[in-house]
Structures are given as C-alpha cells and as structure tokens.
Motif scaffolding. Structure first.
Motif, PDB file in Angstrom:
ATOM      1  N   LEU A   1       0.849  -1.198   0.000  1.00 33.61           N
ATOM      2  CA  LEU A   1       0.000   0.000   0.000  1.00 33.61           C
ATOM      3  C   LEU A   1       0.880   1.241   0.000  1.00 33.61           C
ATOM      4  O   LEU A   1       0.721   2.131  -0.830  1.00 33.61           O
ATOM      5  CB  LEU A   1      -0.930   0.017   1.220  1.00 33.61           C
ATOM      6  CG  LEU A   1      -1.664   1.344   1.471  1.00 33.61           C
ATOM      7  CD1 LEU A   1      -2.542   1.727   0.292  1.00 33.61           C
ATOM      8  CD2 LEU A   1      -2.469   1.260   2.756  1.00 33.61           C
ATOM      9  N   PHE A   2       1.827   1.289   0.921  1.00 33.14           N
ATOM     10  CA  PHE A   2       2.634   2.504   1.070  1.00 33.14           C
ATOM     11  C   PHE A   2       3.745   2.625   0.031  1.00 33.14           C
ATOM     12  O   PHE A   2       4.336   3.693  -0.111  1.00 33.14           O
ATOM     13  CB  PHE A   2       3.162   2.625   2.499  1.00 33.14           C
ATOM     14  CG  PHE A   2       2.066   2.986   3.451  1.00 33.14           C
ATOM     15  CD1 PHE A   2       1.476   4.239   3.413  1.00 33.14           C
ATOM     16  CD2 PHE A   2       1.592   2.064   4.364  1.00 33.14           C
ATOM     17  CE1 PHE A   2       0.444   4.579   4.258  1.00 33.14           C
ATOM     18  CE2 PHE A   2       0.551   2.397   5.230  1.00 33.14           C
ATOM     19  CZ  PHE A   2      -0.018   3.650   5.182  1.00 33.14           C
ATOM     20  N   HIS A   3       4.005   1.551  -0.720  1.00 32.73           N
ATOM     21  CA  HIS A   3       4.971   1.701  -1.808  1.00 32.73           C
ATOM     22  C   HIS A   3       4.381   2.561  -2.928  1.00 32.73           C
ATOM     23  O   HIS A   3       5.124   3.192  -3.676  1.00 32.73           O
ATOM     24  CB  HIS A   3       5.437   0.334  -2.331  1.00 32.73           C
ATOM     25  CG  HIS A   3       4.711  -0.145  -3.537  1.00 32.73           C
ATOM     26  ND1 HIS A   3       3.465  -0.699  -3.468  1.00 32.73           N
ATOM     27  CD2 HIS A   3       5.049  -0.112  -4.847  1.00 32.73           C
ATOM     28  CE1 HIS A   3       3.064  -1.011  -4.693  1.00 32.73           C
ATOM     29  NE2 HIS A   3       3.996  -0.662  -5.546  1.00 32.73           N
ATOM     30  N   VAL A   4       3.041   2.633  -3.009  1.00 27.63           N
ATOM     31  CA  VAL A   4       2.411   3.427  -4.073  1.00 27.63           C
ATOM     32  C   VAL A   4       2.778   4.908  -3.955  1.00 27.63           C
ATOM     33  O   VAL A   4       3.303   5.486  -4.907  1.00 27.63           O
ATOM     34  CB  VAL A   4       0.875   3.208  -4.119  1.00 27.63           C
ATOM     35  CG1 VAL A   4       0.220   4.175  -5.093  1.00 27.63           C
ATOM     36  CG2 VAL A   4       0.561   1.762  -4.498  1.00 27.63           C
ATOM     37  N   PRO A   5       2.548   5.565  -2.807  1.00 27.59           N
ATOM     38  CA  PRO A   5       2.976   6.971  -2.741  1.00 27.59           C
ATOM     39  C   PRO A   5       4.495   7.129  -2.832  1.00 27.59           C
ATOM     40  O   PRO A   5       4.975   8.130  -3.374  1.00 27.59           O
ATOM     41  CB  PRO A   5       2.439   7.473  -1.403  1.00 27.59           C
ATOM     42  CG  PRO A   5       2.018   6.281  -0.638  1.00 27.59           C
ATOM     43  CD  PRO A   5       1.786   5.178  -1.613  1.00 27.59           C
ATOM     44  N   CYS A   6       5.242   6.146  -2.335  1.00 28.13           N
ATOM     45  CA  CYS A   6       6.715   6.228  -2.442  1.00 28.13           C
ATOM     46  C   CYS A   6       7.161   6.208  -3.902  1.00 28.13           C
ATOM     47  O   CYS A   6       8.170   6.812  -4.253  1.00 28.13           O
ATOM     48  CB  CYS A   6       7.372   5.086  -1.683  1.00 28.13           C
ATOM     49  SG  CYS A   6       7.190   5.216   0.105  1.00 28.13           S
ATOM     50  N   CYS A   7       6.415   5.531  -4.752  1.00 26.76           N
ATOM     51  CA  CYS A   7       6.754   5.467  -6.172  1.00 26.76           C
ATOM     52  C   CYS A   7       6.105   6.582  -6.993  1.00 26.76           C
ATOM     53  O   CYS A   7       6.657   6.998  -8.004  1.00 26.76           O
ATOM     54  CB  CYS A   7       6.317   4.119  -6.753  1.00 26.76           C
ATOM     55  SG  CYS A   7       7.263   2.723  -6.143  1.00 26.76           S
ATOM     56  N   CYS A   8       4.927   7.045  -6.562  1.00 25.44           N
ATOM     57  CA  CYS A   8       4.165   7.998  -7.378  1.00 25.44           C
ATOM     58  C   CYS A   8       4.408   9.461  -7.032  1.00 25.44           C
ATOM     59  O   CYS A   8       4.425  10.313  -7.926  1.00 25.44           O
ATOM     60  CB  CYS A   8       2.679   7.684  -7.281  1.00 25.44           C
ATOM     61  SG  CYS A   8       2.242   6.085  -8.000  1.00 25.44           S
ATOM     62  N   LEU A   9       4.579   9.778  -5.767  1.00 28.05           N
ATOM     63  CA  LEU A   9       4.753  11.187  -5.387  1.00 28.05           C
ATOM     64  C   LEU A   9       6.042  11.804  -5.938  1.00 28.05           C
ATOM     65  O   LEU A   9       6.021  12.970  -6.367  1.00 28.05           O
ATOM     66  CB  LEU A   9       4.638  11.356  -3.877  1.00 28.05           C
ATOM     67  CG  LEU A   9       3.237  11.118  -3.314  1.00 28.05           C
ATOM     68  CD1 LEU A   9       3.234  11.236  -1.802  1.00 28.05           C
ATOM     69  CD2 LEU A   9       2.211  12.051  -3.950  1.00 28.05           C
ATOM     70  N   PRO A  10       7.154  11.071  -5.984  1.00 33.10           N
ATOM     71  CA  PRO A  10       8.330  11.665  -6.639  1.00 33.10           C
ATOM     72  C   PRO A  10       8.065  11.989  -8.117  1.00 33.10           C
ATOM     73  O   PRO A  10       8.544  12.994  -8.634  1.00 33.10           O
ATOM     74  CB  PRO A  10       9.413  10.599  -6.488  1.00 33.10           C
ATOM     75  CG  PRO A  10       8.999   9.806  -5.299  1.00 33.10           C
ATOM     76  CD  PRO A  10       7.495   9.790  -5.343  1.00 33.10           C
ATOM     77  N   GLY A  11       7.270  11.161  -8.779  1.00 33.81           N
ATOM     78  CA  GLY A  11       6.905  11.438 -10.173  1.00 33.81           C
ATOM     79  C   GLY A  11       6.067  12.696 -10.287  1.00 33.81           C
ATOM     80  O   GLY A  11       6.231  13.481 -11.226  1.00 33.81           O
ATOM     81  N   SER A  12       5.173  12.894  -9.331  1.00 34.91           N
ATOM     82  CA  SER A  12       4.386  14.137  -9.296  1.00 34.91           C
ATOM     83  C   SER A  12       5.299  15.341  -9.171  1.00 34.91           C
ATOM     84  O   SER A  12       5.141  16.344  -9.874  1.00 34.91           O
ATOM     85  CB  SER A  12       3.412  14.140  -8.109  1.00 34.91           C
ATOM     86  OG  SER A  12       2.290  13.383  -8.393  1.00 34.91           O
ATOM     87  N   TYR A  13       6.246  15.239  -8.269  1.00 35.49           N
ATOM     88  CA  TYR A  13       7.198  16.328  -8.053  1.00 35.49           C
ATOM     89  C   TYR A  13       7.972  16.632  -9.346  1.00 35.49           C
ATOM     90  O   TYR A  13       8.108  17.796  -9.739  1.00 35.49           O
ATOM     91  CB  TYR A  13       8.162  15.969  -6.917  1.00 35.49           C
ATOM     92  CG  TYR A  13       9.307  16.937  -6.771  1.00 35.49           C
ATOM     93  CD1 TYR A  13       9.113  18.173  -6.164  1.00 35.49           C
ATOM     94  CD2 TYR A  13      10.572  16.626  -7.264  1.00 35.49           C
ATOM     95  CE1 TYR A  13      10.154  19.079  -6.046  1.00 35.49           C
ATOM     96  CE2 TYR A  13      11.614  17.523  -7.148  1.00 35.49           C
ATOM     97  CZ  TYR A  13      11.409  18.747  -6.533  1.00 35.49           C
ATOM     98  OH  TYR A  13      12.442  19.646  -6.434  1.00 35.49           O
ATOM     99  N   VAL A  14       8.449  15.590  -9.999  1.00 38.60           N
ATOM    100  CA  VAL A  14       9.210  15.761 -11.240  1.00 38.60           C
ATOM    101  C   VAL A  14       8.341  16.420 -12.312  1.00 38.60           C
ATOM    102  O   VAL A  14       8.782  17.341 -13.006  1.00 38.60           O
ATOM    103  CB  VAL A  14       9.779  14.418 -11.733  1.00 38.60           C
ATOM    104  CG1 VAL A  14      10.298  14.514 -13.156  1.00 38.60           C
ATOM    105  CG2 VAL A  14      10.866  13.931 -10.789  1.00 38.60           C
ATOM    106  N   GLY A  15       7.092  15.971 -12.448  1.00 40.89           N
ATOM    107  CA  GLY A  15       6.194  16.554 -13.444  1.00 40.89           C
ATOM    108  C   GLY A  15       5.973  18.035 -13.209  1.00 40.89           C
ATOM    109  O   GLY A  15       6.067  18.850 -14.138  1.00 40.89           O
ATOM    110  N   LEU A  16       5.708  18.408 -11.961  1.00 37.16           N
ATOM    111  CA  LEU A  16       5.482  19.823 -11.635  1.00 37.16           C
ATOM    112  C   LEU A  16       6.759  20.634 -11.826  1.00 37.16           C
ATOM    113  O   LEU A  16       6.728  21.730 -12.397  1.00 37.16           O
ATOM    114  CB  LEU A  16       4.966  19.965 -10.204  1.00 37.16           C
ATOM    115  CG  LEU A  16       4.607  21.390  -9.778  1.00 37.16           C
ATOM    116  CD1 LEU A  16       3.515  21.975 -10.664  1.00 37.16           C
ATOM    117  CD2 LEU A  16       4.186  21.400  -8.315  1.00 37.16           C
TER     118      LEU A  16
END
Length: 174
Positions: free
Chosen positions: A142-157
């Motif tokens: 469950l918690f690997h999802v934000p660990c993998c996805c939130l850095p991508g959000s940061y990079v996109g922004l």
C-alpha cells in the motif's frame, strides 16, 4: 482572446525535449507498475480469502490507470501537458489508494475492499462470509504506491515550472 491566453496556448504547443520526455515516460511507467503491484497484492489477498473479485470491480479499477496512461500518450506526442498530467497522476493515485485503504469506502463499489485495512485485520463479514487478514506485505504494497508515485508528481510539476520559466524568459527577451 487575452495576451495571457495566447501565451498559455503557445506554451502548451511547445514540444518536450528528448531528455524531459524520457524522464516523464519513466515516471509514468513507474506509476503504472506501482499500481499493478498493488493490484497484484489484492489478487493475492482474494486468493487467500477464497474471494472472487467481481467483474465490475476489475472494470472500475481500471480508473487507476487512466492518468498514467494518458501521460504516456502525451509524452509520446511530446506535449508539455504531460508534465501536469503526471503531476496529477501521482497525487490522485497516491491519495486514492491510501485514503481508500486507511478509511474504507462508503460507495460499496470496491467489494471486500470497501472495508479499511484496519477493519480487515480484525475481520469483517461481507455478503454473509467472514474475511480476515491483511498482512505486513499488504501494508508495504500500500505505502509503496505513494513512495513510487509522489516523486513522479514532483518531477512533473518541476519540469512544467522549468519549461514555463524558460518560455517566459524567452518571450520577455524577444
């Protein structure tokens, strides 16, 4: 049309460079893989519980993949908007997974996973059948999802802001 609208349209018409496109594509694929791994854990849970995942749940669950897949399409066409969609994809995916599994759902569309992980640890009766058990692996996946996805959000922004600043500086210099 205002000057600001014209500049926004001109910005969005710019094409991504190769390095940025590769970076965004990598993060979009990471998000898809993170969601697939998490969904694989749900298949494992269902197997252990002898629970049959209904077809409607398989179909509804495809929503999770929409934004990362749209990002992939936008990156392939070199659209700047891929940055913003990637940003949204990481946030929506992370928040959606974590909120659903920590709080549960009142909608009734998620089958046994309408219950929070906390309730599933204690055990629940769903459609007349008792289900119990969320193990350490389910929590990790469950918690690997934000660990993998939130850095991508940061990079996109971050990439979008960099491109916009560069574009604005070029416009001001012209």
């Amino acid at each position: 049309m205002s000057q600001k609208d014209k500049q926004t349209m001109e910005l969005l018409d710019k094409k991504l460079d190769e390095k940025t496109a590769k970076t965004l594509m990598t993060w979009a694929i990471v998000m898809v893989i993170a969601a697939l791994i998490h969904d694989g854990d749900h298949i494992r849970q269902a197997f252990n519980w002898h629970y049959t995942i209904p077809l409607q749940l398989w179909i509804i669950n495809l929503v999770v993949y929409v934004l990362p897949v749209v990002t992939i399409f936008l990156v392939k066409t070199r659209r700047i908007s891929a940055c913003l969609v990637l940003f949204a994809a990481g946030l929506v995916t992370s928040c959606g997974f974590v909120i659903l599994h920590l709080c549960g759902s009142a909608t009734g569309i998620w089958g046994i996973w309408n219950y929070s992980y906390f309730e599933l640890i204690r055990g629940v009766t769903y459609e007349g059948v008792y289900y119990q058990g969320i193990d350490w692996l389910s929590w990790v996946l469950l918690f690997h999802v934000p660990c993998c996805c939130l850095p991508g959000s940061y990079v996109g922004l971050k990439k979008y802001i960099e491109i916009k600043r560069s574009f604005t500086a070029q416009k001001a210099a012209a």
